[in-house]
Design a protein around this motif. Structure first.
Motif, mmCIF file in Angstrom:
data_model
loop_
_atom_site.group_PDB
_atom_site.id
_atom_site.type_symbol
_atom_site.label_atom_id
_atom_site.label_comp_id
_atom_site.label_asym_id
_atom_site.label_seq_id
_atom_site.Cartn_x
_atom_site.Cartn_y
_atom_site.Cartn_z
ATOM 1 N N MET A 1 0.861 -1.201 0.000
ATOM 2 C CA MET A 1 0.000 0.000 0.000
ATOM 3 C C MET A 1 0.894 1.247 0.000
ATOM 4 O O MET A 1 1.754 1.385 0.863
ATOM 5 C CB MET A 1 -0.891 0.011 1.234
ATOM 6 C CG MET A 1 -1.995 1.051 1.177
ATOM 7 S SD MET A 1 -3.017 1.056 2.651
ATOM 8 C CE MET A 1 -3.920 -0.457 2.474
ATOM 9 N N THR A 2 0.687 2.076 -1.026
ATOM 10 C CA THR A 2 1.502 3.293 -1.099
ATOM 11 C C THR A 2 0.991 4.335 -0.104
ATOM 12 O O THR A 2 -0.110 4.218 0.434
ATOM 13 C CB THR A 2 1.444 3.894 -2.509
ATOM 14 O OG1 THR A 2 0.105 4.302 -2.760
ATOM 15 C CG2 THR A 2 1.880 2.878 -3.565
ATOM 16 N N ASP A 3 1.868 5.347 0.074
ATOM 17 C CA ASP A 3 1.456 6.438 0.983
ATOM 18 C C ASP A 3 0.179 7.118 0.506
ATOM 19 O O ASP A 3 -0.656 7.531 1.313
ATOM 20 C CB ASP A 3 2.588 7.470 1.079
ATOM 21 C CG ASP A 3 3.597 7.082 2.152
ATOM 22 O OD1 ASP A 3 3.387 6.027 2.797
ATOM 23 O OD2 ASP A 3 4.583 7.829 2.319
ATOM 24 N N GLY A 9 -7.249 6.285 2.151
ATOM 25 C CA GLY A 9 -8.002 5.429 3.066
ATOM 26 C C GLY A 9 -8.234 6.101 4.403
ATOM 27 O O GLY A 9 -9.326 6.028 4.984
ATOM 28 N N CYS A 10 -7.221 6.786 4.895
ATOM 29 C CA CYS A 10 -7.364 7.481 6.188
ATOM 30 C C CYS A 10 -8.374 8.614 6.100
ATOM 31 O O CYS A 10 -9.114 8.886 7.045
ATOM 32 C CB CYS A 10 -6.010 8.002 6.656
ATOM 33 S SG CYS A 10 -4.885 6.711 7.196
ATOM 34 N N LYS A 11 -8.395 9.289 4.942
ATOM 35 C CA LYS A 11 -9.364 10.372 4.770
ATOM 36 C C LYS A 11 -10.789 9.819 4.805
ATOM 37 O O LYS A 11 -11.719 10.503 5.220
ATOM 38 C CB LYS A 11 -9.111 11.096 3.444
ATOM 39 C CG LYS A 11 -7.919 12.043 3.487
ATOM 40 C CD LYS A 11 -7.738 12.744 2.155
ATOM 41 C CE LYS A 11 -6.542 13.677 2.193
ATOM 42 N NZ LYS A 11 -6.299 14.321 0.891
ATOM 43 N N ARG A 12 -10.957 8.560 4.345
ATOM 44 C CA ARG A 12 -12.283 7.942 4.385
ATOM 45 C C ARG A 12 -12.563 7.333 5.763
ATOM 46 O O ARG A 12 -13.572 6.667 5.961
ATOM 47 C CB ARG A 12 -12.364 6.829 3.334
ATOM 48 C CG ARG A 12 -12.280 7.302 1.903
ATOM 49 C CD ARG A 12 -12.679 6.154 0.958
ATOM 50 N NE ARG A 12 -11.937 4.916 1.226
ATOM 51 C CZ ARG A 12 -10.782 4.600 0.650
ATOM 52 N NH1 ARG A 12 -10.247 5.399 -0.242
ATOM 53 N NH2 ARG A 12 -10.178 3.469 0.957
ATOM 54 N N GLU A 13 -11.649 7.540 6.696
ATOM 55 C CA GLU A 13 -11.771 6.968 8.041
ATOM 56 C C GLU A 13 -11.757 5.439 7.982
ATOM 57 O O GLU A 13 -12.399 4.774 8.802
ATOM 58 C CB GLU A 13 -13.049 7.466 8.755
ATOM 59 C CG GLU A 13 -13.073 8.954 9.029
ATOM 60 C CD GLU A 13 -12.101 9.355 10.148
ATOM 61 O OE1 GLU A 13 -11.893 8.564 11.077
ATOM 62 O OE2 GLU A 13 -11.534 10.456 10.065
ATOM 63 N N ASP A 14 -11.019 4.913 7.022
ATOM 64 C CA ASP A 14 -10.875 3.462 6.917
ATOM 65 C C ASP A 14 -9.963 2.986 8.042
ATOM 66 O O ASP A 14 -8.784 3.364 8.123
ATOM 67 C CB ASP A 14 -10.270 3.127 5.538
ATOM 68 C CG ASP A 14 -10.165 1.627 5.317
ATOM 69 O OD1 ASP A 14 -10.190 0.883 6.332
ATOM 70 O OD2 ASP A 14 -10.057 1.206 4.160
ATOM 71 N N CYS A 17 -6.602 1.299 7.019
ATOM 72 C CA CYS A 17 -5.582 2.260 6.583
ATOM 73 C C CYS A 17 -5.009 3.025 7.761
ATOM 74 O O CYS A 17 -3.795 3.293 7.830
ATOM 75 C CB CYS A 17 -6.169 3.215 5.547
ATOM 76 S SG CYS A 17 -6.598 2.420 3.992
ATOM 77 N N GLN A 18 -5.892 3.390 8.668
ATOM 78 C CA GLN A 18 -5.423 4.126 9.851
ATOM 79 C C GLN A 18 -4.444 3.268 10.656
ATOM 80 O O GLN A 18 -3.416 3.740 11.130
ATOM 81 C CB GLN A 18 -6.622 4.549 10.719
ATOM 82 C CG GLN A 18 -7.435 5.680 10.100
ATOM 83 C CD GLN A 18 -8.696 5.972 10.882
ATOM 84 O OE1 GLN A 18 -9.232 5.100 11.545
ATOM 85 N NE2 GLN A 18 -9.174 7.210 10.774
ATOM 86 N N ARG A 19 -4.791 1.997 10.793
ATOM 87 C CA ARG A 19 -3.894 1.108 11.539
ATOM 88 C C ARG A 19 -2.561 0.953 10.797
ATOM 89 O O ARG A 19 -1.497 0.932 11.423
ATOM 90 C CB ARG A 19 -4.559 -0.260 11.733
ATOM 91 C CG ARG A 19 -3.727 -1.220 12.581
ATOM 92 C CD ARG A 19 -4.425 -2.549 12.690
ATOM 93 N NE ARG A 19 -5.645 -2.470 13.473
ATOM 94 C CZ ARG A 19 -5.675 -2.551 14.804
ATOM 95 N NH1 ARG A 19 -4.547 -2.680 15.481
ATOM 96 N NH2 ARG A 19 -6.807 -2.496 15.439
ATOM 97 N N GLU A 20 -2.627 0.836 9.476
ATOM 98 C CA GLU A 20 -1.409 0.692 8.687
ATOM 99 C C GLU A 20 -0.506 1.937 8.831
ATOM 100 O O GLU A 20 0.725 1.823 8.924
ATOM 101 C CB GLU A 20 -1.777 0.483 7.204
ATOM 102 C CG GLU A 20 -0.595 0.390 6.260
ATOM 103 C CD GLU A 20 0.368 -0.756 6.615
ATOM 104 O OE1 GLU A 20 -0.074 -1.739 7.251
ATOM 105 O OE2 GLU A 20 1.557 -0.647 6.283
#
Lengths: 183, 541
Positions: A1-3, A9-14, A17-20
């Motif tokens: 997973m790229t930056d 993903g983080c912007k979507r509150e996934d 992704c947040q954990r990654e």
């Protein structure tokens, strides 16, 4: 997973992704916190709060710099807040220390671990300015803005930090003192 | 060019430190949720805090308007005959300063007896004030009792039993004003007699009088006068067919006379005498302390989002223990109603504002000592109302009764006591400008996570300028061109808001008391105010 994917993903509150994001950068940023903070508890707290801010403000990230640089900035700011809450940011050297001649080019000959130990031995004010200027790449103006001090004060603090480092180097290795050199 | 070589910097950047078990992703998410909740409740909490302050302010205003004048000192009507003549110059100045608005007069035919009061004294000041209030209220509320009696036919015996009779010989020997006719019914005086305030310099005679209401007394109508009268009985002269009967006992006659004589001399005591009365023996001002209850400042804990603000309020966070404080404070006191129980009452708005520059020095535990200089203004604009009750006796009618023996001729006088209320109102204002040197303490603390500051200080000072007539709720007097010694006290509690590293703003709802010593009257006047202010604090690093 790229930056970039991570960012989206983080912007979507996934949560994945947040954990990654946490897994990928938390240890690096914790090392950064330890350089600024005096103890582990303070560094831990700074890191946690930094990630809260990072998650909250990812939507505002415009991509002018790399994601890591942006996260480092937020973490540094959080560490500065911690330092402010604890004690004075700025310290001063004695006159004797100030007038001591030095050559801090020897610093580049040391191992990273040794450099970090020397930095850690600095008073908190010097250490903060040194970390921001020499390692994070802040300008003196940026440091002055972040710390709420004059630009000249930032310069003098950095200068004093260099002298303190040289003093520490001389204590470790007396041959590094230019006054002791044959020439 | 960087100070350290790039590869060293990169190595440092790539360094990683192992995390311990407390530092988990879940912990970060929990902190994030908690912060969101705090932010969500931030504005409602601010609204609640603002509402509490507003409610406290409005509550005080309502309370002050409706109850603020209770327990103030009561002025008792005074003997007017021996007042000291007022200095002509000061009288002119007073007339000039007191802008006249108007006078209204209410005349009643209430049956009021002027009662000599030198019977007994009350030792308790509070009893004295309460009694006077009660008596004055009764006087004001007395119901006119007009009894119309037809005296066309009255027997001699009836007259003797029904009314007191003064013979013709006796009337020539006594003062006409004493020729009161009274019936034989017992009259019970309501109210209590009291000792008047002692007037400095005997400005007012101790034999004071107060107005006391008398219950209505029925006079027994008499009839069948002709049944037992001789046929050659002298003509009964009826001077008036309709009279207003007077109910007074013989015991009161002398007192009434005194008042009648005094009424000619003066209608009411002047202001100086009034003030002397209010502050003489037995009468004191009962200032109601306006308590600053804890509920007024009941803390509501507001979570600010980060602790980054917190450090600014810890004195140890700054290199220099000294701080510079510029503060502005205001206060107000509003009286919206005249006190109708007092002969003299005042209403109006009073404000104060002060500007202060102080140096703060950190001591320990968040305590700071403050020393500085302050400039303040204190103003009042309002109206005064004077209520004068004048009592005098009028001759309603008289009856001449003739008998066969000329020496037995009798005259009956029917008199009424008239109470006349004169209400006079005027404008009044004053202004005091002063400088003072405040000294005080500040205590920095947290209520929950919100930094608060408590400020207490006293400020001795002197006036630069004082003009007009200073007034309280029930008195006023000139403070023109005086150098007054002043003393202010203030307590404030409010949240601290950090602007940046160097500046902090403190919002300061405050209660303050302004005092000054009047060298002319040798009295200390004080007034409490409630208001709002703020302080800007400069820190030095």
């Amino acid at each position: 997973m790229t930056d970039k994917e991570l960012l989206e993903g983080c912007k979507r509150e996934d949560r994945i992704c947040q954990r990654e994001l946490w897994n990928r950068y938390s240890k690096k940023l914790f090392a950064l916190c330890q350089r600024y903070c005096n103890n582990t508890e303070e560094a831990e707290d700074a890191l946690m709060e930094s990630f809260v801010k990072i998650y909250d403000n990812l939507a505002k990230f415009r991509g002018d710099s790399s994601l890591e640089t942006w996260m480092r900035r937020i973490t540094v700011n959080q560490c500065i807040n911690k330092i402010r809450a604890r004690k004075h940011v700025l310290d001063s050297l004695t006159e004797e220390e100030y007038h001591l001649g030095f050559d801090d080019q020897g610093l580049n000959n040391l191992q990273v671990k040794e450099i970090l130990l020397l930095i850690e031995s600095l008073p908190v004010g010097y250490r903060t300015v040194f970390n921001m200027y020499a390692i994070e790449g802040y300008s003196h103006k940026e440091i002055a803005d972040e710390l709420g001090i004059d630009e000249g004060t930032s310069r003098s603090q950095f200068s004093k930090a260099r002298k303190a480092l040289q003093l520490a180097l001389i204590k470790q290795n007396p041959s590094a003192n230019p006054l002791n050199s044959p020439s | 060019m960087s100070y350290l070589e790039k590869h060293i910097v990169d190595q440092i950047h790539d360094l990683e430190s192992p995390l311990n078990e407390r530092m988990t992703f879940e912990e970060v998410m929990q902190r994030r949720e908690k912060k969101k909740r705090r932010l969500l409740l931030f504005w409602p909490r601010i609204v609640v805090v603002g509402g509490l302050f507003t409610a406290a302010g409005l509550g005080y205003f309502v309370w002050n308007s409706s109850h603020g004048k209770i327990n103030k000192s009561v002025v008792i009507a005074a003997n007017q005959s021996q007042q000291t003549q007022k200095n002509t110059e000061s009288k002119q100045a007073e007339e000039k300063a007191q802008k006249f608005i108007g006078t209204t007069t209410y005349k009643s035919t209430d049956k009021t007896v002027i009662y000599n009061n030198n019977i007994q004294a009350y030792s308790e000041k509070q009893n004295l004030a309460e009694t006077a209030t009660e008596i004055l209220a009764q006087t004001r509320n007395i119901i006119p009792a007009e009894i119309v009696i037809d005296y066309q036919k009255v027997t001699n015996s009836d007259i003797l039993t029904a009314i007191s009779v003064v013979t013709q010989n006796e009337t020539s020997a006594i003062n006409p004003s004493e020729n009161k006719v009274s019936n034989s019914n017992k009259i019970t005086l309501t109210g209590e007699a009291m000792e008047p305030a002692e007037i400095p310099g005997s400005a007012i005679n101790k034999a004071e009088t107060i107005a006391v209401s008398v219950p209505k007394v029925d006079i027994i109508p008499v009839s069948n006068f002709n049944n037992e009268a001789p046929t050659n009985a002298p003509v009964l002269e009826e001077i008036t067919s309709r009279i207003t009967a007077t109910s007074v006992t013989a015991a009161e006659i002398s007192s009434v006379s005194e008042v009648e004589q005094q009424a000619e001399a003066n209608h009411w005591i002047n202001i100086e005498a009034l003030l002397a009365l209010t502050h003489g023996k037995g009468l004191q001002m009962f200032e109601i302390p306006d308590p600053l209850s804890e509920s007024d400042f009941k803390p509501v804990f507001v979570d600010l989002e980060d602790e980054e603000l917190n450090h600014y309020f810890k004195p140890g966070n700054f290199d220099s223990p000294y701080h510079l404080e510029l503060s502005v404070g205001t206060g107000s006191r509003v009286l919206t109603n005249f006190d109708e129980t007092l002969p003299l009452s005042v209403l109006g708005n009073q404000y104060n504002a002060h500007y202060q520059l102080s140096v703060l020095k950190d001591l320990s535990n968040g305590i700071q000592i403050a020393v500085g200089a302050s400039y303040g203004e204190w103003e009042g604009n309002g109206q005064w109302q004077k209520r004068e009750w004048n009592s005098y006796t009028v001759r309603d009618s008289s009856v001449l009764i003739g008998f066969p023996n000329p020496n037995d001729r009798q005259v009956i006088y029917f008199d009424s006591t008239v109470n006349e209320l004169t209400t006079t109102q005027g404008g009044i204002n004053y202004q005091i400008t002063k400088i003072s040197l405040p000294i005080g303490f500040r205590k920095l603390m947290y209520l929950g996570k919100t930094p608060f500051r408590v400020a207490m200080q006293i400020s001795p000072g002197r006036t630069i300028k004082s003009t007009g007539y200073y007034f309280s709720d029930f008195e006023f007097h000139s403070i023109d061109n005086q150098r007054l010694t002043t003393m202010d006290m203030k307590i404030a509690l409010g949240p601290s808001i950090s602007i940046n590293r160097n500046f902090t703003v403190v919002l300061e709802p405050n209660a303050n008391m302004q005092m000054f010593h009047d060298s002319r009257t040798q009295r200390v006047h004080s007034k409490s105010f409630y208001g709002f202010g703020f302080s800007l604090i400069r820190h030095f690093n």
